[in-house]
Design an enzyme around this catalytic site. Sequence first.
Site, PDB file in Angstrom:
ATOM      1  N   MET A  76       0.798  -1.229   0.000  1.00 55.77           N
ATOM      2  CA  MET A  76       0.000   0.000   0.000  1.00 55.77           C
ATOM      3  C   MET A  76       0.831   1.279   0.000  1.00 55.77           C
ATOM      4  SD  MET A  76      -2.803  -1.322  -0.350  1.00 55.77           S
ATOM      5  CE  MET A  76      -3.234  -3.050  -0.252  1.00 55.77           C
ATOM      6  N   CYS A  77       2.155   1.148  -0.128  1.00 53.24           N
ATOM      7  CA  CYS A  77       3.007   2.333  -0.191  1.00 53.24           C
ATOM      8  C   CYS A  77       2.918   2.975  -1.572  1.00 53.24           C
ATOM      9  CB  CYS A  77       4.465   1.963   0.079  1.00 53.24           C
ATOM     10  SG  CYS A  77       4.839   1.751   1.806  1.00 53.24           S
ATOM     11  N   HIS A  78       2.867   4.301  -1.561  1.00 55.59           N
ATOM     12  CA  HIS A  78       2.896   5.041  -2.813  1.00 55.59           C
ATOM     13  C   HIS A  78       4.339   5.109  -3.314  1.00 55.59           C
ATOM     14  CE1 HIS A  78      -0.772   6.530  -0.861  1.00 55.59           C
ATOM     15  NE2 HIS A  78      -1.214   6.746  -2.085  1.00 55.59           N
ATOM     16  N   MET A 113       8.104   4.699   5.768  1.00 58.89           N
ATOM     17  CA  MET A 113       8.325   3.327   5.301  1.00 58.89           C
ATOM     18  C   MET A 113       9.646   3.207   4.543  1.00 58.89           C
ATOM     19  SD  MET A 113       6.006   1.663   6.698  1.00 58.89           S
ATOM     20  CE  MET A 113       6.556   0.120   6.009  1.00 58.89           C
ATOM     21  N   GLU A 114      10.027   4.244   3.831  1.00 61.54           N
ATOM     22  CA  GLU A 114      11.304   4.216   3.115  1.00 61.54           C
ATOM     23  C   GLU A 114      12.475   4.190   4.092  1.00 61.54           C
ATOM     24  OE1 GLU A 114       8.237   5.168   0.257  1.00 61.54           O
ATOM     25  OE2 GLU A 114       8.606   5.923   2.279  1.00 61.54           O
ATOM     26  N   ASP A 128      23.488 -11.101   5.992  1.00 64.72           N
ATOM     27  CA  ASP A 128      23.820 -11.916   4.822  1.00 64.72           C
ATOM     28  C   ASP A 128      25.323 -12.022   4.620  1.00 64.72           C
ATOM     29  OD1 ASP A 128      23.277 -13.338   2.305  1.00 64.72           O
ATOM     30  OD2 ASP A 128      24.061 -11.516   1.368  1.00 64.72           O
TER      31      ASP A 128
END
EC number: 4.6.1.17
Length: 157
Positions: A76-78, A113-114, A128
Site C-alpha cells: 500500500m506504499c505510494h 516506510m522508506e 547476509d
Amino acid sequence: MADHLTHFNEQQRAKMVDISDKQETKREAVAVSRVEMKADTMTRIKEGKIGKGDVLAVAQVAGIMAAKKTSEWIPMCHPIPLTGVDIHFEIISNTELHIEAKAKTTGQTGVEMEALTAASAAALTVYDMCKAMDKGMIIGPTYLQMKTGGKSGDFHR
C-alpha cells in the site's frame, strides 16, 4: 492520530489511500535498527576481513536501494520521489552495530516506510554478509525514530 485504519475501504478490503488532495510538504523520517553479533564478527567487520567484502559499504548501498524500491514490496506504499537517503553506522559495543537511515522527499505522503525499509535492508545485508561465521546474529529492534512534515505533524520518539 486517526482512530480508524486508513488502508481499508468500506468493505474492509485493502486499498491504497488517496493522497491527491494532500498538500506537498518537505518530509523527513529517521529509522534505526541494530545488529547484535559475536565480538569476533564485529572485529572482522572493522578490520575488513569478511570474505564477501566491505560489509558496511555494501549494507549502505543495499539500504539506499531498498528505500528507492519500498513501494514495490510494501503493497500500500505510494511510489514517491525521494530527494535523499543517507545511512550511518555506529559500533556501540564490541557486539552491537547501530544503523540509522534517513529518507527525505517533498511530496504528498511521508517517507517513514522508506526509512524503515532502508534500515531493515542494511541490517539484513550485514546478516547476509556475515552469516557464514555467525548465524546467531540478532536484528532489531527496528523502529521509527522521528518524522517531520505532513498533515499529522511531527513525531519524535
